[in-house]
Design an enzyme around this catalytic site. Structure first.
Site, mmCIF file in Angstrom:
data_model
loop_
_atom_site.group_PDB
_atom_site.id
_atom_site.type_symbol
_atom_site.label_atom_id
_atom_site.label_comp_id
_atom_site.label_asym_id
_atom_site.label_seq_id
_atom_site.Cartn_x
_atom_site.Cartn_y
_atom_site.Cartn_z
ATOM 1 C CE1 TYR A 32 59.251 26.282 44.667
ATOM 2 C CE2 TYR A 32 60.105 25.844 46.748
ATOM 3 C CZ TYR A 32 59.784 26.952 45.652
ATOM 4 O OH TYR A 32 60.284 28.096 46.018
ATOM 5 C CE LYS A 141 56.460 27.166 47.743
ATOM 6 N NZ LYS A 141 57.488 28.442 47.833
ATOM 7 C CD GLU A 173 56.499 36.630 45.131
ATOM 8 O OE1 GLU A 173 55.971 35.891 45.951
ATOM 9 O OE2 GLU A 173 56.310 35.950 43.798
ATOM 10 C CG LEU A 197 53.898 31.481 46.309
ATOM 11 C CD1 LEU A 197 53.550 30.390 45.090
ATOM 12 C CD2 LEU A 197 54.994 30.963 47.127
HETATM 13 N N1 PDD Z 1 59.900 30.459 49.542
HETATM 14 N N2 PDD Z 1 57.137 34.287 47.372
HETATM 15 C C1 PDD Z 1 58.063 33.452 46.980
HETATM 16 C C2 PDD Z 1 58.780 33.545 45.676
HETATM 17 C C3 PDD Z 1 58.557 32.395 47.708
HETATM 18 O O1 PDD Z 1 59.617 31.399 47.260
HETATM 19 C C4 PDD Z 1 58.045 32.076 49.065
HETATM 20 C C5 PDD Z 1 58.541 30.888 49.832
HETATM 21 C C6 PDD Z 1 57.022 32.930 49.495
HETATM 22 C C7 PDD Z 1 56.433 32.692 50.904
HETATM 23 O O2 PDD Z 1 55.651 31.681 50.991
HETATM 24 P P1 PDD Z 1 55.273 30.791 51.973
HETATM 25 O O3 PDD Z 1 54.796 31.823 53.216
HETATM 26 O O4 PDD Z 1 54.234 29.921 51.877
HETATM 27 O O5 PDD Z 1 56.630 30.319 52.688
HETATM 28 C C8 PDD Z 1 56.429 33.872 48.734
HETATM 29 C C9 PDD Z 1 60.087 29.124 50.202
HETATM 30 C C10 PDD Z 1 60.216 29.195 51.691
HETATM 31 C C11 PDD Z 1 61.419 28.409 49.605
HETATM 32 O O6 PDD Z 1 61.204 28.561 48.281
HETATM 33 O O7 PDD Z 1 62.208 27.960 49.876
#
Ligand code: PDD
Length: 280
Positions: A32, A141, A173, A197
């Site tokens: 996703y 992801k 993270e 991620l």
């Molecule tokens: N989550 N690490 C994890 C485990 C995440 O699920 C996310 C983002 C990030 C940050 O990624 P980005 O900057 O590309 O949003 C880091 C999204 C927002 C979600 O699962 O809803």
């Protein structure tokens, strides 16, 4: 009304249907993306596109990504939202037989929806600190998010906004975001690896910090370093830069209030959302 595109067809979300034999439903076999859209434009689409292609390739799935981006714009326009978050999910699809191995003839299921999204400055928050119990390929992801769900629920029940994760004593993270420390005027974040991620917001924060002349360090971060940072914050597409002022366990972070350097970085990030250069 909330709109979606399901396998290329634009429809109200309430009318969307998928098979219970979909491998996303049965196995969590899919990937996703979540994209922030500000003033009707996607933030950093090229970076999301690249990460999506990497996730798809890692799970050996091939789809027309140009068509997906066109469909994202269709759903965004139909939703008439100025600021939105787009959710995109691609699974390996549905077949008649439940088998762990890939079915021979299967068409991926592609689902896109847009939800209202208000980009507000969030109040400094608490986080819990827990062992990273997720699988070992978090750079993909993946839609298999049970560990993240359980961890973030635990945070909610402890009146905290996030869960900062560590593996073998090193910070990976957070459950839905990347982790940063501002210490002595330098910006530190755990290096990218299989456990982390590659957040799009992480990338943009590093770019902004570089432009501001902040020294940047990407390295292993020990869990004990979290509480002694001047400012600790997490980053994601939906939260922007969220300062964490209290840890459990760990107590207050630094002096218990975010530093001036943090607010300069947060302001620059928020401003960048309205600038064209992210339309890469
Ligand atoms: N989550 N690490 C994890 C485990 C995440 O699920 C996310 C983002 C990030 C940050 O990624 P980005 O900057 O590309 O949003 C880091 C999204 C927002 C979600 O699962 O809803």
């Amino acid at each position: 009304m909330i709109w979606c595109v399901l396998n290329g067809e634009l429809m109200p979300l309430s009318e969307a249907r998928i098979s219970p034999m979909d491998r996303g439903f049965l196995f969590g076999d899919g990937v996703y993306e979540v994209l922030a859209c500000i003033n009707g434009r996607m933030r950093a689409p090229a970076l999301h596109r690249k990460r999506l292609l990497e996730s798809l390739s890692a799970i050996r799935l091939s789809v027309d990504v140009d068509q997906i981006f066109a469909d994202m714009m269709r759903v965004l326009k139909r939703s008439s939202l100025t600021n939105a978050k787009i959710y995109l999910q691609i699974t390996r699809g549905a077949s008649d037989v439940r088998s762990h191995t890939f079915p021979k003839e299967v068409k991926p299921t592609c689902f896109i929806t847009a939800m209202p999204f208000e980009f507000t400055k969030l109040e400094p928050a608490k986080a819990i600190v827990r062992e990273d119990i997720r699988w070992r390929k978090n750079k993909i992801k993946s839609i298999s998010l049970l560990a993240n769900v359980l961890l973030l629920q635990e945070a909610k029940e402890a009146e905290a906004e996030e869960v900062i994760l560590f593996r073998e004593g090193q910070v990976t993270e957070a459950s839905t975001s990347n982790v940063f420390l501002l210490t002595g005027g330098a910006l530190t974040t755990p290096s990218l690896c299989d456990d982390v991620l590659p957040g799009i917001t992480r990338y943009l924060v590093l770019e902004i910090a570089r432009n501001q002349g902040l020294p940047i360090v990407e390295r292993s971060v020990k869990v004990e370093e979290l509480a002694i940072a001047d400012t600790l914050f997490v980053s994601s597409s939906t939260r922007g830069l969220l300062p964490i002022v209290e840890l459990n366990p760990g107590g207050p972070v630094g002096a218990g209030v975010p530093t001036v350097e943090f607010y300069a970085l947060q302001d620059a990030y928020n401003l960048s959302l309205y600038q064209n250069h992210l339309d890469d």
